[in-house]
Enzyme design. Structure first.
Site, PDB file in Angstrom:
ATOM      1  N   TYR A 297      56.758   5.743  27.286  1.00  8.52           N
ATOM      2  CA  TYR A 297      55.718   6.768  27.384  1.00  8.52           C
ATOM      3  C   TYR A 297      55.083   6.720  28.767  1.00  8.52           C
ATOM      4  CZ  TYR A 297      52.140   9.881  25.420  1.00  8.52           C
ATOM      5  OH  TYR A 297      51.333  10.952  25.130  1.00  8.52           O
ATOM      6  N   TYR A 341      55.436  17.317  28.879  1.00  9.93           N
ATOM      7  CA  TYR A 341      54.472  16.487  28.158  1.00  9.93           C
ATOM      8  C   TYR A 341      54.351  17.028  26.747  1.00  9.93           C
ATOM      9  CZ  TYR A 341      49.971  14.407  26.860  1.00  9.93           C
ATOM     10  OH  TYR A 341      48.971  13.722  26.215  1.00  9.93           O
TER      11      TYR A 341
END
Length: 388
Positions: A297, A341
């Site tokens: 991430y 994103y």
């Protein structure tokens, strides 16, 4: 307690379908429509229909409720529906929840989804706005009066301490950005397709919050992503090679807050990630040496380095050198810095593609992938593997 012993979830469920909308800065349609498009695309990819689905999982932050998505997508009765809190920290936990439901017989086919207009609608990077009074808000209240108003500013505190503690410069963060953009440049689905960057580009990008520059920060994206989970046995009868859930875990550390855990003993690591790492390695019987691809991430570059260190790929302060050495294929879709994103859900889809052998940046012989979720918050992780 499972935090101290291996669990038995691994090998009982698999991701069999992935689907997404295009990734854009202005989708021109509602978040519900994005969610439904992604769900239908994932079911088509899995060779299943809405009638096969009896479970849905999403994020507490999602604006499209499970029953509304079910109605709009043509899904019938649901025997399981669930939501995970803590923003991007929920990504891998949605798959864990789906796998738990499948493994226990509560549901047969569960779809995990996330959809938002995060660029054209609510922009998370704008920081705290109109927050309802909660205990979580009280924790933020210790920091807001001093100008720590946005996610970038919260991460910058830890990033500055990391550089100081290990005698490093911000170019170590730039190595993550360069790596992600190199992969995104070859990915037609990525917003930054065809647009690699150099360390010089990173150093020349404008400051956001010292020591973070623009290219240390993830994108803002409109889009949707969905994943279909079912049993390994059923997966073997479907058209795509399954990505088996080898292990799944959630983790929250001591003195955990949402992005502002400044009262711990130190700021140079991610204790919540360490909880996830211990459980994934314990339950899977694997170690860092067994991982072929890492999908980490990357909402902000410093936390990628800290994750590598918490998972044991390298020692404290060595994450930048590890990335520079290309010691492990990382974020082969371009990550949230380069592709889109989507709160990490697009990263899970890339891990599935690596297992299938269909990534645009395919790693030869990839059989095990590590996926992580949002950091700085209670988080989650997955190890996915090839069947057999």
């Amino acid at each position: 307690m499972s935090i101290r012993r291996a669990d038995s979830l691994g090998g009982r469920a698999a991701i069999v379908g992935i689907g997404a909308t295009e990734f854009s800065k202005d989708s021109g349609r509602s978040e519900l429509k994005l969610a439904v498009e992604a769900v239908r695309a994932a079911l088509d990819d899995a060779g299943l229909t809405p009638a096969d689905v009896d479970g849905l999982v999403t994020f507490t932050m999602d604006t499209s409720p499970e029953i509304t998505v079910a109605q709009a997508a043509g899904i019938g009765e649901l025997s399981f529906f669930s939501r995970i809190h803590y923003g991007g920290g929920a990504a891998c936990a949605t798959v864990q929840q789906a796998a738990l439901a499948v493994a226990s017989g509560i549901a047969d086919v569960v779809v995990c989804y996330r959809a938002f207009n995060e660029r054209s609608g609510r922009r998370f990077g704008s920081g705290v706005q109109r927050r309802e009074p909660t205990a979580e808000g009280a924790a933020l209240g210790w920091n807001l009066p001093y100008g720590l108003l946005t996610p970038a500013s919260w991460v910058a505190m830890a990033a500055r301490r990391y550089l100081h503690a290990y005698g490093l410069g911000p170019e170590v963060f730039g190595r993550v950005a360069v790596l992600d953009r190199r992969h995104a440049a070859r990915n037609p689905a990525a917003y930054f397709h065809g647009k690699p960057i150099t360390l010089a580009d990173h150093a020349a990008s404008r400051w956001i919050v010292d020591p973070l520059r623009l290219l240390d920060c993830c994108q803002e994206t409109d889009g949707g992503q969905a994943l279909v989970v079912t049993s390994v046995e059923r997966a073997r009868d479907l058209p795509r090679p399954p990505a088996v859930v080898v292990a799944a875990a959630q983790g929250a550390g001591r003195s955990q807050e949402q992005m502002t855990s400044y009262y711990r003993d130190g700021l140079t690591g991610l204790p919540e990630t360490a909880v996830v790492a211990r459980q994934l390695w314990r339950s899977s019987g694997l170690s860092p040496a067994d991982i072929d691809v890492g999908i980490l991430y990357d909402h902000f570059t410093p936390f990628v380095l800290m994750q590598l260190e918490e998972f044991g790929f390298c020692g404290p302060g060595e994450g930048g050198a590890f990335v520079a050495a290309d010691a492990l294929p990382l974020n082969t879709h371009g990550g949230q810095l380069g592709e889109a994103y989507l709160h990490g859900m697009n990263g899970i889809a890339e891990a599935v593609r690596q297992i299938r052998g269909t990534s645009v940046n395919q790693v030869a012989g990839a059989a095990r992938t590590l996926v992580t979720a949002g950091t700085g918050v209670p988080t989650s992780g997955l190890v996915l593997g090839a069947d057999g």
